[in-house]
Design an enzyme around this catalytic site. Sequence first.
Site, PDB file in Angstrom:
ATOM      1  N   ASP A 178      24.270  62.699  26.861  1.00  0.00           N
ATOM      2  CA  ASP A 178      25.455  63.404  26.377  1.00  0.00           C
ATOM      3  C   ASP A 178      25.737  64.590  27.296  1.00  0.00           C
ATOM      4  O   ASP A 178      24.832  65.291  27.741  1.00  0.00           O
ATOM      5  CB  ASP A 178      25.226  63.881  24.940  1.00  0.00           C
ATOM      6  CG  ASP A 178      26.514  64.260  24.239  1.00  0.00           C
ATOM      7  OD1 ASP A 178      26.911  63.556  23.290  1.00  0.00           O
ATOM      8  OD2 ASP A 178      27.134  65.265  24.646  1.00  0.00           O
ATOM      9  N   ILE A 179      27.026  64.818  27.582  1.00  0.00           N
ATOM     10  CA  ILE A 179      27.425  65.886  28.504  1.00  0.00           C
ATOM     11  C   ILE A 179      27.213  67.267  27.879  1.00  0.00           C
ATOM     12  O   ILE A 179      27.100  68.260  28.605  1.00  0.00           O
ATOM     13  CB  ILE A 179      28.898  65.682  28.925  1.00  0.00           C
ATOM     14  CG1 ILE A 179      29.191  66.343  30.252  1.00  0.00           C
ATOM     15  CG2 ILE A 179      29.862  66.148  27.856  1.00  0.00           C
ATOM     16  CD1 ILE A 179      30.520  65.916  30.877  1.00  0.00           C
ATOM     17  N   ASN A 221      28.651  59.375  13.906  1.00  0.00           N
ATOM     18  CA  ASN A 221      29.779  60.114  13.352  1.00  0.00           C
ATOM     19  C   ASN A 221      30.968  59.165  13.214  1.00  0.00           C
ATOM     20  O   ASN A 221      31.277  58.420  14.152  1.00  0.00           O
ATOM     21  CB  ASN A 221      30.153  61.287  14.265  1.00  0.00           C
ATOM     22  CG  ASN A 221      29.047  62.323  14.355  1.00  0.00           C
ATOM     23  OD1 ASN A 221      28.310  62.535  13.406  1.00  0.00           O
ATOM     24  ND2 ASN A 221      28.930  62.965  15.512  1.00  0.00           N
ATOM     25  N   GLY A 249      33.162  63.878  11.928  1.00  0.00           N
ATOM     26  CA  GLY A 249      33.027  64.619  13.178  1.00  0.00           C
ATOM     27  C   GLY A 249      33.177  63.769  14.419  1.00  0.00           C
ATOM     28  O   GLY A 249      32.789  64.182  15.519  1.00  0.00           O
ATOM     29  N   GLN A 250      33.742  62.572  14.273  1.00  0.00           N
ATOM     30  CA  GLN A 250      33.909  61.705  15.449  1.00  0.00           C
ATOM     31  C   GLN A 250      35.030  62.239  16.336  1.00  0.00           C
ATOM     32  O   GLN A 250      36.130  62.526  15.863  1.00  0.00           O
ATOM     33  CB  GLN A 250      34.231  60.267  15.005  1.00  0.00           C
ATOM     34  CG  GLN A 250      34.294  59.293  16.180  1.00  0.00           C
ATOM     35  CD  GLN A 250      34.477  57.837  15.746  1.00  0.00           C
ATOM     36  OE1 GLN A 250      34.656  57.550  14.555  1.00  0.00           O
ATOM     37  NE2 GLN A 250      34.441  56.939  16.702  1.00  0.00           N
ATOM     38  N   HIS A 262      29.602  54.790  18.884  1.00  0.00           N
ATOM     39  CA  HIS A 262      28.408  55.204  19.619  1.00  0.00           C
ATOM     40  C   HIS A 262      27.349  55.719  18.664  1.00  0.00           C
ATOM     41  O   HIS A 262      27.661  56.276  17.612  1.00  0.00           O
ATOM     42  CB  HIS A 262      28.739  56.273  20.673  1.00  0.00           C
ATOM     43  CG  HIS A 262      29.519  57.436  20.126  1.00  0.00           C
ATOM     44  ND1 HIS A 262      30.871  57.374  19.919  1.00  0.00           N
ATOM     45  CD2 HIS A 262      29.134  58.673  19.747  1.00  0.00           C
ATOM     46  CE1 HIS A 262      31.302  58.525  19.446  1.00  0.00           C
ATOM     47  NE2 HIS A 262      30.259  59.335  19.314  1.00  0.00           N
ATOM     48  N   HIS A 314      24.320  58.430  18.435  1.00  0.00           N
ATOM     49  CA  HIS A 314      23.652  59.585  19.039  1.00  0.00           C
ATOM     50  C   HIS A 314      22.153  59.444  18.787  1.00  0.00           C
ATOM     51  O   HIS A 314      21.735  59.196  17.649  1.00  0.00           O
ATOM     52  CB  HIS A 314      24.092  60.892  18.358  1.00  0.00           C
ATOM     53  CG  HIS A 314      25.519  61.272  18.554  1.00  0.00           C
ATOM     54  ND1 HIS A 314      25.930  62.235  19.456  1.00  0.00           N
ATOM     55  CD2 HIS A 314      26.645  60.830  17.950  1.00  0.00           C
ATOM     56  CE1 HIS A 314      27.243  62.371  19.384  1.00  0.00           C
ATOM     57  NE2 HIS A 314      27.713  61.535  18.481  1.00  0.00           N
TER      58      HIS A 314
HETATM   59  P1  5GP Z   1      31.327  62.207  18.611  1.00  0.00           P
HETATM   60  O1  5GP Z   1      31.745  63.633  18.372  1.00  0.00           O
HETATM   61  O2  5GP Z   1      32.536  61.315  18.780  1.00  0.00           O
HETATM   62  O3  5GP Z   1      30.349  61.683  17.600  1.00  0.00           O
HETATM   63  O4  5GP Z   1      30.509  62.210  19.953  1.00  0.00           O
HETATM   64  C1  5GP Z   1      31.102  62.222  21.203  1.00  0.00           C
HETATM   65  C2  5GP Z   1      30.072  62.762  22.158  1.00  0.00           C
HETATM   66  O5  5GP Z   1      30.504  62.444  23.476  1.00  0.00           O
HETATM   67  C3  5GP Z   1      29.898  64.279  22.093  1.00  0.00           C
HETATM   68  O6  5GP Z   1      28.548  64.585  21.784  1.00  0.00           O
HETATM   69  C4  5GP Z   1      30.298  64.749  23.497  1.00  0.00           C
HETATM   70  O7  5GP Z   1      29.491  65.820  23.968  1.00  0.00           O
HETATM   71  C5  5GP Z   1      30.119  63.486  24.328  1.00  0.00           C
HETATM   72  N1  5GP Z   1      31.003  63.410  25.490  1.00  0.00           N
HETATM   73  C6  5GP Z   1      32.327  63.691  25.506  1.00  0.00           C
HETATM   74  N2  5GP Z   1      32.824  63.485  26.739  1.00  0.00           N
HETATM   75  C7  5GP Z   1      31.779  63.068  27.507  1.00  0.00           C
HETATM   76  C8  5GP Z   1      31.678  62.699  28.889  1.00  0.00           C
HETATM   77  O8  5GP Z   1      32.637  62.711  29.664  1.00  0.00           O
HETATM   78  N3  5GP Z   1      30.450  62.338  29.332  1.00  0.00           N
HETATM   79  C9  5GP Z   1      29.356  62.315  28.502  1.00  0.00           C
HETATM   80  N4  5GP Z   1      28.189  61.946  29.056  1.00  0.00           N
HETATM   81  N5  5GP Z   1      29.422  62.642  27.207  1.00  0.00           N
HETATM   82  C10 5GP Z   1      30.623  63.020  26.713  1.00  0.00           C
END
Ligand code: 5GP
Length: 116
Positions: free
Chosen positions: A32-33, A89, A95-96, A102, A104
């Site tokens: 994750d970034i 999420n 919180g998606q 995906h 986590h």
């Molecule tokens: P969500 O909030 O949808 O459950 O998770 C999305 C996740 O994607 C977040 O934890 C966010 O930090 C990660 N993310 C968003 N953009 C990027 C990206 O460009 N590269 C990577 N490696 N992770 C990302």
Amino acid sequence: MSQQDCLFCKIVAGDIPSGRVFEDERCYAFNDISPQAPTHILIVPRQHIDSLDKADAAESGLLGHLLLISAEIAREKGFAEDGYRVVVNTNADGGQTVFHLHVHLLAGRPFVFPPG
Ligand code: 5GP
Ligand code: ZN
């Protein structure tokens, strides 16, 4: 199967760079970034599915695979015994923020429950 404007489809395709952790014919895992724990890995299906809310019975094997791969990564990286958390999420209240399903995989510190 990939969607033109989907960030994770672009990561899976290699059009956007990512820190690859694992991949096979069905999924791709990368760091994750914006890590929320010392280890924070995302496991995504190669196939685009918007969210858990949009998955159906045809994807039950794939969903199980994502969880089993998460557990395998945890064992291979050596934090399975200490413990870890897997999170999916889903939609706004969940919180998606990225609408490509995906998992986590978080580890390296204790987690509280329920999460905030
Ligand atoms: P969500 O909030 O949808 O459950 O998770 C999305 C996740 O994607 C977040 O934890 C966010 O930090 C990660 N993310 C968003 N953009 C990027 C990206 O460009 N590269 C990577 N490696 N992770 C990302
Ligand atoms: Zn996608």
